[in-house]
Scaffold this motif. Sequence first.
Motif, PDB file in Angstrom:
ATOM      1  N   GLN A  36      44.487  34.339  10.444  1.00  0.00           N
ATOM      2  CA  GLN A  36      43.055  34.466  10.151  1.00  0.00           C
ATOM      3  C   GLN A  36      42.425  35.948  10.629  1.00  0.00           C
ATOM      4  OE1 GLN A  36      41.379  33.095   7.561  1.00  0.00           O
ATOM      5  NE2 GLN A  36      43.631  32.264   7.192  1.00  0.00           N
ATOM      6  N   PRO A  37      41.904  36.823  10.306  1.00  0.00           N
ATOM      7  CA  PRO A  37      41.030  37.704  10.864  1.00  0.00           C
ATOM      8  C   PRO A  37      40.674  37.487  12.051  1.00  0.00           C
ATOM      9  CG  PRO A  37      40.590  37.755   8.441  1.00  0.00           C
ATOM     10  CD  PRO A  37      41.281  36.503   8.912  1.00  0.00           C
ATOM     11  N   ALA A  38      40.711  38.365  13.252  1.00  0.00           N
ATOM     12  CA  ALA A  38      40.074  38.387  14.275  1.00  0.00           C
ATOM     13  C   ALA A  38      39.034  39.224  14.612  1.00  0.00           C
ATOM     14  CB  ALA A  38      40.976  38.586  15.752  1.00  0.00           C
ATOM     15  N   CYS A  39      38.581  39.976  13.474  1.00  0.00           N
ATOM     16  CA  CYS A  39      37.510  40.909  13.692  1.00  0.00           C
ATOM     17  C   CYS A  39      37.160  41.153  12.073  1.00  0.00           C
ATOM     18  CB  CYS A  39      37.858  42.168  14.102  1.00  0.00           C
ATOM     19  SG  CYS A  39      36.910  43.595  13.849  1.00  0.00           S
ATOM     20  N   THR A  67      42.793  41.674  19.106  1.00  0.00           N
ATOM     21  CA  THR A  67      43.898  41.490  18.209  1.00  0.00           C
ATOM     22  C   THR A  67      43.457  41.725  16.862  1.00  0.00           C
ATOM     23  OG1 THR A  67      43.934  39.182  17.837  1.00  0.00           O
ATOM     24  CG2 THR A  67      45.500  40.026  19.710  1.00  0.00           C
ATOM     25  N   LEU A  68      44.252  42.064  15.612  1.00  0.00           N
ATOM     26  CA  LEU A  68      43.791  42.058  14.479  1.00  0.00           C
ATOM     27  C   LEU A  68      43.716  40.661  13.783  1.00  0.00           C
ATOM     28  CD1 LEU A  68      45.654  45.018  12.552  1.00  0.00           C
ATOM     29  CD2 LEU A  68      43.439  44.952  13.457  1.00  0.00           C
ATOM     30  N   VAL A  69      44.383  39.692  14.224  1.00  0.00           N
ATOM     31  CA  VAL A  69      44.416  38.266  13.724  1.00  0.00           C
ATOM     32  C   VAL A  69      44.596  37.296  14.688  1.00  0.00           C
ATOM     33  CG1 VAL A  69      45.624  39.164  11.484  1.00  0.00           C
ATOM     34  CG2 VAL A  69      46.974  38.352  13.386  1.00  0.00           C
ATOM     35  N   PHE A  70      44.214  36.054  14.592  1.00  0.00           N
ATOM     36  CA  PHE A  70      44.209  34.885  15.450  1.00  0.00           C
ATOM     37  C   PHE A  70      45.791  34.184  15.145  1.00  0.00           C
ATOM     38  CE2 PHE A  70      39.401  34.811  14.609  1.00  0.00           C
ATOM     39  CZ  PHE A  70      39.475  35.142  15.923  1.00  0.00           C
ATOM     40  N   SER A  71      45.892  33.455  15.860  1.00  0.00           N
ATOM     41  CA  SER A  71      47.496  32.824  15.909  1.00  0.00           C
ATOM     42  C   SER A  71      47.881  32.273  14.540  1.00  0.00           C
ATOM     43  CB  SER A  71      47.762  32.010  17.015  1.00  0.00           C
ATOM     44  OG  SER A  71      46.878  30.811  17.090  1.00  0.00           O
ATOM     45  N   GLU A  86      39.822  47.709  18.824  1.00  0.00           N
ATOM     46  CA  GLU A  86      39.049  47.428  19.998  1.00  0.00           C
ATOM     47  C   GLU A  86      37.940  48.187  20.235  1.00  0.00           C
ATOM     48  OE1 GLU A  86      42.322  49.688  21.914  1.00  0.00           O
ATOM     49  OE2 GLU A  86      42.271  48.320  20.233  1.00  0.00           O
ATOM     50  N   TYR A  87      37.746  49.655  19.977  1.00  0.00           N
ATOM     51  CA  TYR A  87      37.082  50.713  19.969  1.00  0.00           C
ATOM     52  C   TYR A  87      35.726  50.187  19.386  1.00  0.00           C
ATOM     53  CZ  TYR A  87      40.926  53.052  21.765  1.00  0.00           C
ATOM     54  OH  TYR A  87      42.086  53.435  22.505  1.00  0.00           O
ATOM     55  N   CYS A  88      35.423  49.617  18.274  1.00  0.00           N
ATOM     56  CA  CYS A  88      34.211  49.283  17.651  1.00  0.00           C
ATOM     57  C   CYS A  88      33.726  47.919  17.937  1.00  0.00           C
ATOM     58  CB  CYS A  88      34.477  49.538  16.125  1.00  0.00           C
ATOM     59  SG  CYS A  88      35.479  48.148  15.165  1.00  0.00           S
ATOM     60  N   GLY A 140      49.394  52.132  14.355  1.00  0.00           N
ATOM     61  CA  GLY A 140      48.717  52.977  15.195  1.00  0.00           C
ATOM     62  C   GLY A 140      48.165  54.205  14.782  1.00  0.00           C
ATOM     63  N   LYS A 141      49.003  54.796  13.835  1.00  0.00           N
ATOM     64  CA  LYS A 141      48.879  56.011  13.142  1.00  0.00           C
ATOM     65  C   LYS A 141      47.230  55.962  12.566  1.00  0.00           C
ATOM     66  CE  LYS A 141      53.511  57.500  12.241  1.00  0.00           C
ATOM     67  NZ  LYS A 141      54.416  57.691  11.426  1.00  0.00           N
ATOM     68  N   TRP A 142      47.012  54.737  11.821  1.00  0.00           N
ATOM     69  CA  TRP A 142      45.674  54.524  11.275  1.00  0.00           C
ATOM     70  C   TRP A 142      44.730  54.506  12.102  1.00  0.00           C
ATOM     71  CZ3 TRP A 142      44.352  54.746   6.121  1.00  0.00           C
ATOM     72  CH2 TRP A 142      45.502  54.755   5.290  1.00  0.00           C
ATOM     73  N   LYS A 143      44.849  53.834  13.275  1.00  0.00           N
ATOM     74  CA  LYS A 143      44.102  53.576  14.418  1.00  0.00           C
ATOM     75  C   LYS A 143      43.657  54.835  15.055  1.00  0.00           C
ATOM     76  CE  LYS A 143      43.524  51.283  18.639  1.00  0.00           C
ATOM     77  NZ  LYS A 143      44.040  50.100  19.589  1.00  0.00           N
ATOM     78  N   VAL A 144      44.525  55.922  15.111  1.00  0.00           N
ATOM     79  CA  VAL A 144      44.389  57.283  15.715  1.00  0.00           C
ATOM     80  C   VAL A 144      43.126  57.988  14.718  1.00  0.00           C
ATOM     81  CG1 VAL A 144      45.014  59.609  16.060  1.00  0.00           C
ATOM     82  CG2 VAL A 144      46.063  57.486  17.134  1.00  0.00           C
ATOM     83  N   LEU A 145      43.404  57.721  13.243  1.00  0.00           N
ATOM     84  CA  LEU A 145      42.678  58.377  12.355  1.00  0.00           C
ATOM     85  C   LEU A 145      41.330  57.747  12.224  1.00  0.00           C
ATOM     86  CD1 LEU A 145      44.887  58.520   9.297  1.00  0.00           C
ATOM     87  CD2 LEU A 145      44.207  60.291  10.803  1.00  0.00           C
ATOM     88  N   PHE A 146      41.001  56.456  12.634  1.00  0.00           N
ATOM     89  CA  PHE A 146      39.882  55.793  12.762  1.00  0.00           C
ATOM     90  C   PHE A 146      39.007  56.206  14.014  1.00  0.00           C
ATOM     91  CE2 PHE A 146      41.821  52.376   9.830  1.00  0.00           C
ATOM     92  CZ  PHE A 146      41.283  52.874   8.742  1.00  0.00           C
ATOM     93  N   PHE A 147      39.647  56.389  15.108  1.00  0.00           N
ATOM     94  CA  PHE A 147      39.202  56.559  16.166  1.00  0.00           C
ATOM     95  C   PHE A 147      39.773  57.938  17.038  1.00  0.00           C
ATOM     96  CE2 PHE A 147      39.444  51.954  15.493  1.00  0.00           C
ATOM     97  CZ  PHE A 147      37.876  51.743  15.503  1.00  0.00           C
TER      98      PHE A 147
END
Length: 107
Positions: A45-48, A38-42, A31-33, A81-88
């Motif tokens: 499919q990709p949400a972003c 969410t990463l995906v829709f129900s 969500e930071y960028c 979550g670990k990857w998310k911390v690396l990205f942001f």
Amino acid sequence: MGILENLDNSITFSGDDLQRYVKIGSMIACEYCCGATTLVFSNGQPACGCAHSYAMRGVAKYLIKNHGTEYTDDQILEELGKWKVLFFPGEHEQKANVLEAQGIELN
């Protein structure tokens, strides 16, 4: 991030694996960028379309496909979550400082 993006694009799911992927992908976002919640829709499919989201979806898909019986949903979510911390890192450092100031234990 090219390898992870390729995993996101090349791995597809159906049935129980799709349900698991949607469940996990609905519990986290980058969500930071872009503001996606969410990463995906129900439907899976990709949400972003940002590179961070491709990478996180690729990690999730890889783990479900290749190590699905070794990792619980919570463990896969923790890995994302670990990857998310690396990205942001900056955003997470600010969040950690606020939590620490409030006496909330970080894990």
